[in-house]
Design a protein around this motif. Structure first.
Motif, PDB file in Angstrom:
ATOM      1  N   GLY A   1       0.821  -1.204   0.000  1.00 47.00           N
ATOM      2  CA  GLY A   1       0.000   0.000   0.000  1.00 47.00           C
ATOM      3  C   GLY A   1       0.855   1.255   0.000  1.00 47.00           C
ATOM      4  N   LEU A   2       0.218   2.398  -0.189  1.00 44.64           N
ATOM      5  CA  LEU A   2       0.956   3.662  -0.256  1.00 44.64           C
ATOM      6  C   LEU A   2       1.538   4.080   1.083  1.00 44.64           C
ATOM      7  CD1 LEU A   2      -1.322   5.788  -2.633  1.00 44.64           C
ATOM      8  CD2 LEU A   2       0.753   4.514  -3.176  1.00 44.64           C
ATOM      9  N   THR A   3       1.029   3.558   2.152  1.00 47.22           N
ATOM     10  CA  THR A   3       1.590   3.875   3.470  1.00 47.22           C
ATOM     11  C   THR A   3       2.643   2.867   3.900  1.00 47.22           C
ATOM     12  OG1 THR A   3      -0.186   2.658   4.590  1.00 47.22           O
ATOM     13  CG2 THR A   3      -0.536   5.005   4.177  1.00 47.22           C
ATOM     14  N   GLY A   4       3.004   1.935   3.012  1.00 47.54           N
ATOM     15  CA  GLY A   4       4.018   0.942   3.321  1.00 47.54           C
ATOM     16  C   GLY A   4       3.486  -0.311   3.957  1.00 47.54           C
ATOM     17  N   GLU A   5       2.170  -0.449   4.088  1.00 50.80           N
ATOM     18  CA  GLU A   5       1.594  -1.654   4.688  1.00 50.80           C
ATOM     19  C   GLU A   5       1.543  -2.778   3.656  1.00 50.80           C
ATOM     20  OE1 GLU A   5      -2.106   0.052   2.761  1.00 50.80           O
ATOM     21  OE2 GLU A   5      -0.177   0.744   3.564  1.00 50.80           O
ATOM     22  N   ILE A   6       1.531  -4.026   4.136  1.00 49.50           N
ATOM     23  CA  ILE A   6       1.431  -5.210   3.294  1.00 49.50           C
ATOM     24  C   ILE A   6      -0.006  -5.727   3.384  1.00 49.50           C
ATOM     25  CG2 ILE A   6       2.419  -7.445   2.714  1.00 49.50           C
ATOM     26  CD1 ILE A   6       4.357  -5.067   2.570  1.00 49.50           C
ATOM     27  N   ARG A   7      -0.711  -5.691   2.278  1.00 49.87           N
ATOM     28  CA  ARG A   7      -2.132  -6.033   2.250  1.00 49.87           C
ATOM     29  C   ARG A   7      -2.330  -7.480   1.816  1.00 49.87           C
ATOM     30  NH1 ARG A   7      -4.752  -1.114   2.575  1.00 49.87           N
ATOM     31  NH2 ARG A   7      -6.733  -2.083   2.017  1.00 49.87           N
ATOM     32  N   ARG A   8      -3.448  -8.039   2.226  1.00 54.21           N
ATOM     33  CA  ARG A   8      -3.746  -9.443   1.963  1.00 54.21           C
ATOM     34  C   ARG A   8      -3.970  -9.701   0.474  1.00 54.21           C
ATOM     35  NH1 ARG A   8      -7.442 -11.601   5.172  1.00 54.21           N
ATOM     36  NH2 ARG A   8      -7.559  -9.891   6.660  1.00 54.21           N
ATOM     37  N   VAL A   9      -3.761 -10.959   0.060  1.00 53.15           N
ATOM     38  CA  VAL A   9      -3.936 -11.381  -1.326  1.00 53.15           C
ATOM     39  C   VAL A   9      -4.852 -12.603  -1.354  1.00 53.15           C
ATOM     40  CG1 VAL A   9      -1.692 -10.493  -2.048  1.00 53.15           C
ATOM     41  CG2 VAL A   9      -1.884 -12.859  -1.269  1.00 53.15           C
ATOM     42  N   THR A  10      -5.293 -12.977  -2.547  1.00 53.65           N
ATOM     43  CA  THR A  10      -6.187 -14.120  -2.708  1.00 53.65           C
ATOM     44  C   THR A  10      -5.405 -15.373  -3.085  1.00 53.65           C
ATOM     45  OG1 THR A  10      -6.558 -13.565  -5.048  1.00 53.65           O
ATOM     46  CG2 THR A  10      -8.068 -12.600  -3.431  1.00 53.65           C
ATOM     47  N   ARG A  11      -6.060 -16.518  -2.895  1.00 50.10           N
ATOM     48  CA  ARG A  11      -5.529 -17.834  -3.291  1.00 50.10           C
ATOM     49  C   ARG A  11      -4.133 -18.065  -2.714  1.00 50.10           C
ATOM     50  NH1 ARG A  11      -8.143 -19.377  -8.036  1.00 50.10           N
ATOM     51  NH2 ARG A  11      -7.210 -21.425  -7.665  1.00 50.10           N
ATOM     52  N   LEU A  12      -3.943 -17.705  -1.464  1.00 54.33           N
ATOM     53  CA  LEU A  12      -2.603 -17.786  -0.880  1.00 54.33           C
ATOM     54  C   LEU A  12      -2.162 -19.234  -0.672  1.00 54.33           C
ATOM     55  CD1 LEU A  12      -0.198 -16.228   0.176  1.00 54.33           C
ATOM     56  CD2 LEU A  12      -1.276 -16.155   2.427  1.00 54.33           C
ATOM     57  N   GLU A  13      -3.094 -20.113  -0.315  1.00 54.98           N
ATOM     58  CA  GLU A  13      -2.723 -21.508  -0.058  1.00 54.98           C
ATOM     59  C   GLU A  13      -2.173 -22.175  -1.315  1.00 54.98           C
ATOM     60  OE1 GLU A  13      -5.357 -24.109   1.905  1.00 54.98           O
ATOM     61  OE2 GLU A  13      -5.827 -22.717   3.517  1.00 54.98           O
TER      62      GLU A  13
END
Length: 458
Positions: A397-409
């Protein structure tokens, strides 16, 4: 004798005007309007003539019988996956790609495989003679009595041959060379492409014949002709690849009988196209261990997870404006991630040239590759290599956070299958992951935390 009525049609967008104009109001292109004769519309007593056979009525949705579409398995697993499980009889499929990429070779191979399944195939070539098609078939070792080759560009003659041969499968190579005699414009124009595609669609639906249409592409990469062409067909496939790489990728950007954004990978050889069953292993086999700027990401292409190497080279700039070059990744995404690294992490990148590349000639466009891009840039800037057994998945994200993603397994399972020891993922995805034994899963919530885990820095 009645006066012949004419109209002016734009070759780029299909805009129609009763008079000529230098600039098309539809697409703002100059000198694209061409004069064409108007087709006469038959009226009877002020109303259109309709035969009793074409009359239909509205019915309640619950009274309509629904059933699974039957499919014909081609035998090319990569193509069957992209089509959604095989070819649907009566479907109209459009394939676009750069010249010489292998569209004709692919369709000729599919035609030969369908013949082995007792399917009669008619291959119509408007760009090559029957002898040229025979030479390609000999090179691919494809010979059959049920594969008919026809060199013609007149649509009326093609329809007559379809009625004579009664095929189950038809290939039109290409739609830009086919013309309708009642349309006065040149082959490949908006009117010709529209009318010919409409007639082929009618044949496909009424006779349950699967028709594949080859479409040329413009220099921007879009299929040439009106956008209406992509709306009319059932499926739109793009066949792409780098000229200096042997890999060919086929993508579905529209599919009424399956999922979109599905991808199949082939390897172009002298004997034709061969399927690539495990693309992750091939894309990583030439990876150099212990080099800075190299990271591995697990990207989802449709329903398939694929491990790809992302390489970055950060060097001091000798120009006033640093260069930003990217191959296989969106240039704007690279600039955005570099801005986040400079603002949120403190990396001084404003006087550095940045060159990024996806190894193997693959194009990636999903948000889950952001974290791998950021780590490869930081690794090259600090000249600190990442661990060879690490894989990175996450959106930045623009604030440097790591956001969740889909189909991670699915991504983690692919990394585990190829022997990776650790995968760094968004912290907010950990609740949805089942226990894993063969690989360590590390959750991170910010870029600073990720850099500390990957490079050992703060």
């Amino acid at each position: 004798m009645s006066k012949v009525k004419t109209k002016f049609v734009c070759n780029e967008c299909g805009y129609e005007s009763p008079k000529w104009m230098g600039k098309c109001p539809g697409c703002n292109q100059w000198n694209t309007l061409q004069e064409e004769k108007q087709k006469k519309t038959r009226f009877s007593g002020g109303a259109f003539q309709h035969s009793a056979q074409t009359m239909s009525k509205a019915v309640p949705l619950r009274d309509i019988e629904s059933m699974e579409e039957p499919r014909i398995i081609t035998g090319l697993l990569e193509l069957d996956r992209v089509l959604g499980g095989g070819i649907v009889p009566g479907s109209l499929v459009l394939i676009g790609g750069d010249p010489g990429i292998g569209k004709s070779t692919l369709l000729l191979q599919v035609s030969a495989l369908l013949v082995h399944k007792n399917q009669r195939v008619l291959y119509v070539s408007g760009e090559e003679s029957t002898r040229q098609t025979k030479l390609r078939a000999n090179r691919l070792s494809l010979v059959s009595d049920q594969l008919y080759v026809y060199s013609e560009t007149n649509l009326e003659e093609i329809i007559s041959t379809i009625d004579q041969v009664q095929p189950h499968f038809v290939v039109i190579d290409s739609i830009q060379t086919v013309y309708h005699s009642e349309v006065t414009s040149a082959p490949g124009s908006v009117s010709q492409v529209r009318e010919c595609t409409s007639e082929l669609m009618r044949i496909a639906k009424t006779k349950a014949i699967a028709i594949f249409i080859v479409g040329h592409v413009t220099k921007e990469g879009a299929i040439a002709g009106p956008k209406l062409l992509e709306h009319m067909v059932d499926t739109v496939l793009y066949f792409e690849g780098e000229r200096h790489h042997s890999f060919r990728i086929i993508r579905a950007v529209k599919n009424r009988f399956g999922s979109t954004n599905e991808m199949g990978i082939f390897d172009m050889k002298d004997t034709g196209l061969e399927e690539v069953e495990n693309p992750s292993e091939i894309f990583l086999e030439e990876r150099s261990m212990g080099s800075s700027g190299s990271t591995v990401v697990a990207s989802m292409e449709g329903t398939r997870p694929m491990l790809v190497e992302i390489q970055a080279l950060i060097t001091p700039s000798s120009f006033g404006n640093p260069r930003r070059m990217a191959t296989g990744i969106d240039h704007n995404r690279v600039s955005l991630i570099m801005a986040v690294l400079e603002k949120r992490v403190g990396l001084l990148l404003q006087n550095q040239d940045a060159y990024l590349k996806v190894a193997g000639g693959v194009k990636l466009d999903e948000p889950a590759i952001d974290l791998a891009i950021a780590i490869s840039i930081a690794s090259s800037f600090r000249d600190e290599p990442t661990k060879p057994g690490d894989c990175f998945i996450g959106e930045v994200g623009l604030t440097g956070e790591i956001r969740r993603v889909t189909r991670l397994e699915n991504r983690i399972q692919e990394a585990e299958k190829l022997g990776f020891q650790r995968v760094i993922v968004p912290k907010y995805n950990l609740d949805s992951i089942k226990a894993t034994k063969g690989i360590e899963v590390v959750g991170v919530s910010s870029l600073q935390e990720t850099l500390k885990a990957a490079l050992g820095g703060s």
